[in-house]
Design a protein around this motif. Structure first.
Motif, PDB file in Angstrom:
ATOM      1  N   ARG A  38       0.835  -1.210   0.000  1.00  0.00           N
ATOM      2  CA  ARG A  38       0.000   0.000   0.000  1.00  0.00           C
ATOM      3  C   ARG A  38       0.864   1.252   0.000  1.00  0.00           C
ATOM      4  N   GLN A  39       1.948   1.246   0.754  1.00  0.00           N
ATOM      5  CA  GLN A  39       2.824   2.412   0.791  1.00  0.00           C
ATOM      6  C   GLN A  39       3.461   2.661  -0.576  1.00  0.00           C
ATOM      7  N   ILE A  40       3.854   1.606  -1.261  1.00  0.00           N
ATOM      8  CA  ILE A  40       4.417   1.762  -2.605  1.00  0.00           C
ATOM      9  C   ILE A  40       3.359   2.308  -3.557  1.00  0.00           C
ATOM     10  N   ALA A  41       2.162   1.749  -3.521  1.00  0.00           N
ATOM     11  CA  ALA A  41       1.095   2.224  -4.403  1.00  0.00           C
ATOM     12  C   ALA A  41       0.776   3.684  -4.130  1.00  0.00           C
ATOM     13  N   ASP A  42       0.733   4.069  -2.877  1.00  0.00           N
ATOM     14  CA  ASP A  42       0.456   5.470  -2.529  1.00  0.00           C
ATOM     15  C   ASP A  42       1.565   6.380  -3.046  1.00  0.00           C
ATOM     16  N   ALA A  43       2.803   5.921  -2.952  1.00  0.00           N
ATOM     17  CA  ALA A  43       3.929   6.760  -3.387  1.00  0.00           C
ATOM     18  C   ALA A  43       3.883   7.017  -4.881  1.00  0.00           C
ATOM     19  N   VAL A  44       3.630   5.991  -5.674  1.00  0.00           N
ATOM     20  CA  VAL A  44       3.635   6.181  -7.132  1.00  0.00           C
ATOM     21  C   VAL A  44       2.362   6.862  -7.612  1.00  0.00           C
ATOM     22  N   ALA A  45       1.325   6.880  -6.778  1.00  0.00           N
ATOM     23  CA  ALA A  45       0.094   7.572  -7.158  1.00  0.00           C
ATOM     24  C   ALA A  45       0.267   9.084  -7.158  1.00  0.00           C
ATOM     25  N   VAL A  46       1.259   9.567  -6.415  1.00  0.00           N
ATOM     26  CA  VAL A  46       1.433  11.020  -6.294  1.00  0.00           C
ATOM     27  C   VAL A  46       2.741  11.521  -6.884  1.00  0.00           C
ATOM     28  N   GLY A  47       3.580  10.636  -7.392  1.00  0.00           N
ATOM     29  CA  GLY A  47       4.845  11.104  -7.953  1.00  0.00           C
ATOM     30  C   GLY A  47       5.595   9.993  -8.650  1.00  0.00           C
ATOM     31  N   CYS A  48       6.587  10.381  -9.433  1.00  0.00           N
ATOM     32  CA  CYS A  48       7.445   9.437 -10.144  1.00  0.00           C
ATOM     33  C   CYS A  48       8.799   9.340  -9.463  1.00  0.00           C
ATOM     34  N   LEU A  49       9.507   8.289  -9.778  1.00  0.00           N
ATOM     35  CA  LEU A  49      10.875   8.115  -9.312  1.00  0.00           C
ATOM     36  C   LEU A  49      11.777   8.928 -10.229  1.00  0.00           C
ATOM     37  N   GLY A  50      12.312  10.018  -9.712  1.00  0.00           N
ATOM     38  CA  GLY A  50      13.106  10.905 -10.544  1.00  0.00           C
ATOM     39  C   GLY A  50      14.595  10.658 -10.492  1.00  0.00           C
ATOM     40  N   VAL A  51      15.034   9.817  -9.572  1.00  0.00           N
ATOM     41  CA  VAL A  51      16.459   9.524  -9.411  1.00  0.00           C
ATOM     42  C   VAL A  51      16.921   8.601 -10.540  1.00  0.00           C
ATOM     43  N   PRO A  52      18.060   8.859 -11.169  1.00  0.00           N
ATOM     44  CA  PRO A  52      18.569   7.905 -12.167  1.00  0.00           C
ATOM     45  C   PRO A  52      18.695   6.513 -11.552  1.00  0.00           C
ATOM     46  N   THR A  53      18.081   5.530 -12.210  1.00  0.00           N
ATOM     47  CA  THR A  53      17.928   4.209 -11.622  1.00  0.00           C
ATOM     48  C   THR A  53      18.339   3.120 -12.600  1.00  0.00           C
ATOM     49  N   MET A  54      19.024   2.115 -12.081  1.00  0.00           N
ATOM     50  CA  MET A  54      19.323   0.910 -12.840  1.00  0.00           C
ATOM     51  C   MET A  54      18.670  -0.274 -12.140  1.00  0.00           C
ATOM     52  N   ALA A  55      17.919  -1.079 -12.898  1.00  0.00           N
ATOM     53  CA  ALA A  55      17.352  -2.319 -12.396  1.00  0.00           C
ATOM     54  C   ALA A  55      18.166  -3.472 -12.953  1.00  0.00           C
ATOM     55  N   ILE A  56      18.672  -4.327 -12.074  1.00  0.00           N
ATOM     56  CA  ILE A  56      19.471  -5.477 -12.482  1.00  0.00           C
ATOM     57  C   ILE A  56      18.731  -6.747 -12.084  1.00  0.00           C
ATOM     58  N   GLY A  57      18.541  -7.615 -13.060  1.00  0.00           N
ATOM     59  CA  GLY A  57      17.872  -8.881 -12.805  1.00  0.00           C
ATOM     60  C   GLY A  57      18.773 -10.051 -13.088  1.00  0.00           C
ATOM     61  N   ALA A  58      18.493 -11.152 -12.413  1.00  0.00           N
ATOM     62  CA  ALA A  58      19.179 -12.410 -12.662  1.00  0.00           C
ATOM     63  C   ALA A  58      18.117 -13.504 -12.586  1.00  0.00           C
ATOM     64  N   ARG A  59      18.418 -14.587 -11.906  1.00  0.00           N
ATOM     65  CA  ARG A  59      17.429 -15.635 -11.716  1.00  0.00           C
ATOM     66  C   ARG A  59      17.060 -15.696 -10.237  1.00  0.00           C
ATOM     67  N   PRO A  60      15.797 -15.607  -9.875  1.00  0.00           N
ATOM     68  CA  PRO A  60      14.626 -15.863 -10.705  1.00  0.00           C
ATOM     69  C   PRO A  60      13.852 -14.633 -11.169  1.00  0.00           C
ATOM     70  N   VAL A  61      14.172 -13.435 -10.653  1.00  0.00           N
ATOM     71  CA  VAL A  61      13.291 -12.284 -10.890  1.00  0.00           C
ATOM     72  C   VAL A  61      13.367 -11.807 -12.337  1.00  0.00           C
ATOM     73  N   GLY A  62      14.541 -11.900 -12.956  1.00  0.00           N
ATOM     74  CA  GLY A  62      14.661 -11.505 -14.355  1.00  0.00           C
ATOM     75  C   GLY A  62      14.330 -10.049 -14.560  1.00  0.00           C
ATOM     76  N   ASP A  63      13.468  -9.776 -15.551  1.00  0.00           N
ATOM     77  CA  ASP A  63      13.146  -8.380 -15.879  1.00  0.00           C
ATOM     78  C   ASP A  63      11.878  -7.890 -15.206  1.00  0.00           C
ATOM     79  N   ALA A  64      11.335  -8.646 -14.247  1.00  0.00           N
ATOM     80  CA  ALA A  64      10.070  -8.249 -13.615  1.00  0.00           C
ATOM     81  C   ALA A  64      10.196  -6.911 -12.896  1.00  0.00           C
ATOM     82  N   LEU A  65      11.295  -6.696 -12.203  1.00  0.00           N
ATOM     83  CA  LEU A  65      11.487  -5.425 -11.492  1.00  0.00           C
ATOM     84  C   LEU A  65      11.582  -4.273 -12.483  1.00  0.00           C
ATOM     85  N   PHE A  66      12.320  -4.456 -13.568  1.00  0.00           N
ATOM     86  CA  PHE A  66      12.414  -3.413 -14.587  1.00  0.00           C
ATOM     87  C   PHE A  66      11.022  -3.063 -15.115  1.00  0.00           C
ATOM     88  N   ARG A  67      10.217  -4.064 -15.368  1.00  0.00           N
ATOM     89  CA  ARG A  67       8.875  -3.813 -15.906  1.00  0.00           C
ATOM     90  C   ARG A  67       7.992  -3.082 -14.903  1.00  0.00           C
TER      91      ARG A  67
END
Length: 283
Positions: A216-245
């Motif tokens: 709920r806290q994550i949903a509330d945060a993205v409902a009112v703003g975007c992540l403006g910090v330059p960000t890199m998402a790194i996936g391996a096994r098992p999460v893969g590209d799910a976090l990036f998506r």
């Protein structure tokens, strides 16, 4: 860890946001905050910390309730955990840091960047999901990992597992490596030692029991703003590209990387590849 750096590595006990955190620091220069997950401690970073510390001030805490940090009955929601990290930076007189996080550390690092973007210069997030944000449907097609439900039942897992902590943690440490052999012996032993006993186990499972609130806290945060910090998402096994998506719709400046032939514990399973990706991104 090479001998010269080992002598320069310092273990601190720091009061931050009403709790006491065990923190390892090393090196000098721009600060980088390393945020582990479960069932880890700051030792998760042992194979990459020496190289990072050649040019940076590395700050590697044990999270609230975990490792050498004080056991706490509450405060495992993301707002409090993010405030722990902000308080830690304050206590160490660090205005701004790059933040690198994995597993259960990823949501709290995300929340820190959302709530206090001025404290985070660049953000690296690895091998985790961000609540129920869209994008992880393929990963969750068969349902969430089995241990999520087991860990979330209050009082159950710590009661069942007392006396079998080593066997239980070894399953996760083997599963977290590409070849299933587990992590280096000293790191494994450090993890097992600090997760022994019902209270140590409970604190680890509180991160899972807080997941509904944290979603709920994550949903509330993205409902009112975007992540403006330059960000890199790194996936391996098992999460893969799910976090990036999950991040793609909510992050303004996002890059994604996948590491082949690597398990969940990226800094231990593929330290050279971790450094190859992370060091140029941090700059």
């Amino acid at each position: 860890m090479d001998a010269d750096l080992h002598r320069e590595t310092k273990l601190h006990r720091v009061e931050a946001n009403g709790t006491e955190l065990a923190v390892v620091t090393a090196g000098e220069g721009p600060a980088v905050l390393l945020v582990h997950g479960w069932p880890h401690t700051h030792d998760l970073w042992n194979l990459v910390l020496p190289q990072l510390a050649r040019t940076r001030r590395v700050i590697a805490p044990d999270l609230r309730g975990l490792g050498g940090s004080r056991r706490e009955t509450d405060g495992y929601d993301l707002h409090t955990l993010a405030d722990d990290m902000a308080g830690l930076l304050d206590a160490l007189a660090v205005d701004q840091a790059d933040v690198v996080a994995i597993d259960a550390g990823t949501p709290l690092a995300f929340m820190l960047a959302m709530r206090a973007p001025q404290r985070v210069r660049r953000l690296v997030l690895m091998e985790s999901l961000l609540g129920t944000l869209p994008g992880a449907e393929s990963f969750l097609r068969g349902g969430p990992p089995w241990w999520f439900g087991f860990h979330q039942v209050p009082g159950l897992a710590e009661t069942v597992l007392v006396g079998r902590e080593a066997e239980y943690l070894d399953w996760f440490l083997r599963a977290g490596t590409h070849d299933g052999t587990g992590v280096p012996g000293p790191v494994r032993d450090a993890f097992v030692a600090v997760y022994a006993g019902a209270e140590a186990l409970r604190c680890g499972f509180e991160y899972y029991r807080a997941m509904p609130v944290n979603a709920r806290q994550i949903a509330d945060a993205v409902a009112v703003g975007c992540l403006g910090v330059p960000t890199m998402a790194i996936g391996a096994r098992p999460v893969g590209d799910a976090l990036f998506r999950q991040l793609e719709p909510v992050a303004d400046r996002l890059t994604g990387q996948l590491i082949d032939h690597c398990g969940h514990l990226i800094p231990l399973d593929a330290p050279e590849e971790f450094l190859r990706l992370v060091q140029p991104f941090l700059g």
